[in-house]
Design a protein around this motif. Structure first.
Motif, PDB file in Angstrom:
ATOM      1  N   HIS A  59      -4.968  -6.412  -0.405  1.00  0.00           N
ATOM      2  CA  HIS A  59      -4.089  -7.496  -0.863  1.00  0.00           C
ATOM      3  C   HIS A  59      -3.264  -8.043   0.301  1.00  0.00           C
ATOM      4  CE1 HIS A  59      -1.655  -9.419  -4.133  1.00  0.00           C
ATOM      5  NE2 HIS A  59      -0.710  -9.361  -3.213  1.00  0.00           N
ATOM      6  N   ALA A  60      -2.747  -7.146   1.136  1.00  0.00           N
ATOM      7  CA  ALA A  60      -1.928  -7.555   2.280  1.00  0.00           C
ATOM      8  C   ALA A  60      -2.745  -8.356   3.288  1.00  0.00           C
ATOM      9  CB  ALA A  60      -1.315  -6.320   2.944  1.00  0.00           C
ATOM     10  N   VAL A  61      -3.948  -7.887   3.587  1.00  0.00           N
ATOM     11  CA  VAL A  61      -4.805  -8.592   4.540  1.00  0.00           C
ATOM     12  C   VAL A  61      -5.166  -9.974   4.016  1.00  0.00           C
ATOM     13  CG1 VAL A  61      -7.078  -8.566   5.636  1.00  0.00           C
ATOM     14  CG2 VAL A  61      -5.699  -6.478   5.570  1.00  0.00           C
ATOM     15  N   GLY A  76       0.778  -1.226   0.000  1.00  0.00           N
ATOM     16  CA  GLY A  76       0.000   0.000   0.000  1.00  0.00           C
ATOM     17  C   GLY A  76       0.809   1.275   0.000  1.00  0.00           C
ATOM     18  N   TRP A  77       2.104   1.181   0.347  1.00  0.00           N
ATOM     19  CA  TRP A  77       2.903   2.391   0.516  1.00  0.00           C
ATOM     20  C   TRP A  77       4.176   2.361  -0.316  1.00  0.00           C
ATOM     21  CZ3 TRP A  77       5.344   4.097   5.861  1.00  0.00           C
ATOM     22  CH2 TRP A  77       5.875   5.381   5.715  1.00  0.00           C
ATOM     23  N   TRP A  78       5.038   1.360  -0.073  1.00  0.00           N
ATOM     24  CA  TRP A  78       6.335   1.348  -0.750  1.00  0.00           C
ATOM     25  C   TRP A  78       6.232   0.954  -2.219  1.00  0.00           C
ATOM     26  CZ3 TRP A  78       8.494  -2.074   3.762  1.00  0.00           C
ATOM     27  CH2 TRP A  78       8.641  -1.279   4.900  1.00  0.00           C
ATOM     28  N   PHE A  79       5.404  -0.066  -2.537  1.00  0.00           N
ATOM     29  CA  PHE A  79       5.293  -0.550  -3.916  1.00  0.00           C
ATOM     30  C   PHE A  79       3.822  -0.684  -4.306  1.00  0.00           C
ATOM     31  CE2 PHE A  79       9.060  -2.447  -1.920  1.00  0.00           C
ATOM     32  CZ  PHE A  79      10.070  -2.000  -2.764  1.00  0.00           C
ATOM     33  N   PRO A  80       3.053   0.399  -4.285  1.00  0.00           N
ATOM     34  CA  PRO A  80       1.624   0.276  -4.605  1.00  0.00           C
ATOM     35  C   PRO A  80       1.419  -0.216  -6.030  1.00  0.00           C
ATOM     36  CG  PRO A  80       2.304   2.583  -4.543  1.00  0.00           C
ATOM     37  CD  PRO A  80       3.459   1.790  -4.024  1.00  0.00           C
ATOM     38  N   VAL A 105      -5.498   1.487  -1.051  1.00  0.00           N
ATOM     39  CA  VAL A 105      -6.613   0.676  -0.552  1.00  0.00           C
ATOM     40  C   VAL A 105      -6.515  -0.739  -1.107  1.00  0.00           C
ATOM     41  CG1 VAL A 105      -9.125   0.452  -0.484  1.00  0.00           C
ATOM     42  CG2 VAL A 105      -8.063   2.720  -0.365  1.00  0.00           C
ATOM     43  N   TYR A 106      -6.271  -0.826  -2.386  1.00  0.00           N
ATOM     44  CA  TYR A 106      -6.127  -2.136  -3.030  1.00  0.00           C
ATOM     45  C   TYR A 106      -4.947  -2.893  -2.420  1.00  0.00           C
ATOM     46  CZ  TYR A 106      -6.359  -5.434  -6.977  1.00  0.00           C
ATOM     47  OH  TYR A 106      -6.506  -6.562  -7.756  1.00  0.00           O
TER      48      TYR A 106
END
Length: 387
Positions: free
Chosen positions: A283-285, A200-204, A278-279
């Motif tokens: 994806h992480a969850v 969500g932050w480093w490699f969206p 958000v996506y």
């Protein structure tokens, strides 16, 4: 307290999980023929909706394999005479099939892609003998190609990192810290927070490059997963936590997948940039929730042996080495027939499984071929004792 070189009992649940993950991988790669994503062979029956079932496993399938590989590495290290001996054994088991795969198994894949998508006019033998080993791009494809065998290369690289850590880190303290941190709610909270940062932050909306020298996102994902699996093998508290949290983790995975489906179905082909975090968070969850749930179910419900398990666990590596080449070549022959999309898909799945099984059954009987396809050498026969 289990040290990194103490014996680890075989976990049949993780064996079944590994077999199932590779079975999913075969179907997933057949699906790549039909989705809009780039692949070596593409069907005329491609459809955007086919992406949706692919996304049900896309988030977690590879991370799970690295977790299981880390667990298995702990067991193998426990049986080795020393960390150096362990590294030598793993290098032979991984690098020899990798070299054989790159030189012999993989070449039909870029040839099919070049012929069908880039106008290459040469036959396969011409390509293999004159163009494949050029160590330069051809039609935008770097040759010789690693393709799906990048997993084997990364697994070997992470094994080298693991051996260095085993020799440098005071393992008892590290294991106690692991048990404390991940033996409770931290099992869900901390990895999900790390993965949210990545996606969500480093490699969206980022992707792996499959180039080990320029693949920061993949290393941030898969090296921690591999080390987690290694530590998990010696941690009864964290295994118990996976069992305890398996249903909440499954609910999180389904919720994450639900958000991804909503975004995929509700947006135009080019999503606005504000949706990327958000996506990525969804994806992480989904990713870590599915992994914890599957580990918990494997421990609670699948940790039992079967007469079929030894054959399946032995066959997994040869299947992995050859499956993508078989499906790409069969697709190259099959697609011009103009069959309905459903028939095409089923024939590709069946042909890939049958081809993999034939490759394994033939290869396992040929002594010199066994190490090349990832199987242990046949044991030397014991000399007969004269009466």
């Amino acid at each position: 307290m289990t040290t990194p070189r103490a014996p680890i009992p075989r976990h049949y649940g993780l064996d079944w999980l590994r077999v199932a993950a590779f079975a999913i991988l075969i179907v997933y790669h057949v699906g790549m023929v039909f989705v809009p994503w780039g692949f070596h062979a593409k069907s005329a029956h491609g459809a955007a909706w086919a992406v949706l079932p692919m996304l049900a496993v896309n988030a977690w399938r590879l991370s799970l394999l690295f977790v299981v590989s880390g667990y298995a590495s702990r067991a193998l290290l426990g049986r080795a005479a020393s960390p150096g001996r362990f590294l030598r054994q793993r290098s032979l088991r991984l690098l020899v099939p990798l070299a054989f795969g790159i030189a012999v198994i993989v070449p039909p894949q870029p040839w099919v892609e070049l012929v069908t998508q880039h106008g290459y006019a040469g036959g396969f033998l011409t390509f293999w003998t004159h163009d494949y080993f050029r160590f330069a791009p051809l039609g935008g494809i770097v040759l010789p190609a690693v393709n799906h065998l990048w997993f084997v290369l990364y697994l070997w690289l992470y094994t080298v990192v693991l051996v260095l850590l085993v020799m440098l880190v005071r393992w008892r303290g590290a294991q106690r810290a692991f048990d404390t941190i991940f033996g409770g709610p931290g099992l869900l909270v901390l990895p999900i927070a790390w993965l949210v940062c990545i996606h969500g932050w480093w490699f969206p909306m980022g992707y792996e490059t499959q180039n080990p020298f320029d693949d920061a996102m993949a290393h941030c994902l898969y090296l921690p997963a591999f080390l987690f699996g290694f530590a998990l093998a010696g941690s009864a508290p964290v295994i118990a936590a996976c069992v305890r949290w398996r249903w909440p983790a499954a609910a999180l995975a389904l919720a994450g997948y639900g958000v991804i489906l909503a975004i995929e179905l509700g947006q135009s082909p080019i999503a606005p940039r504000w949706l990327y975090p958000v996506y990525g968070a969804a994806h992480a969850v989904q990713q870590w929730g599915a992994i914890v749930a599957l580990l918990g179910f494997a421990e609670r419900h699948w940790n039992r042996d079967s007469g079929l398990r030894p054959t399946l666990t032995e066959a997994v590596f040869p299947f992995y080495l050859v499956h993508q080449t078989i499906l790409v070549v069969v697709a190259y022959w099959l697609i011009p027939a103009g069959l309905p999309g459903g028939v095409e898909f089923l024939l590709l799945v069946a042909a890939t499984i049958l081809g993999c099984f034939a490759f394994y059954r033939i290869g396992r009987r040929i002594a010199w071929l066994r190490p090349l396809i990832g199987l242990r050498p046949l044991p030397h026969p014991k000399p007969e004792v004269a009466p």
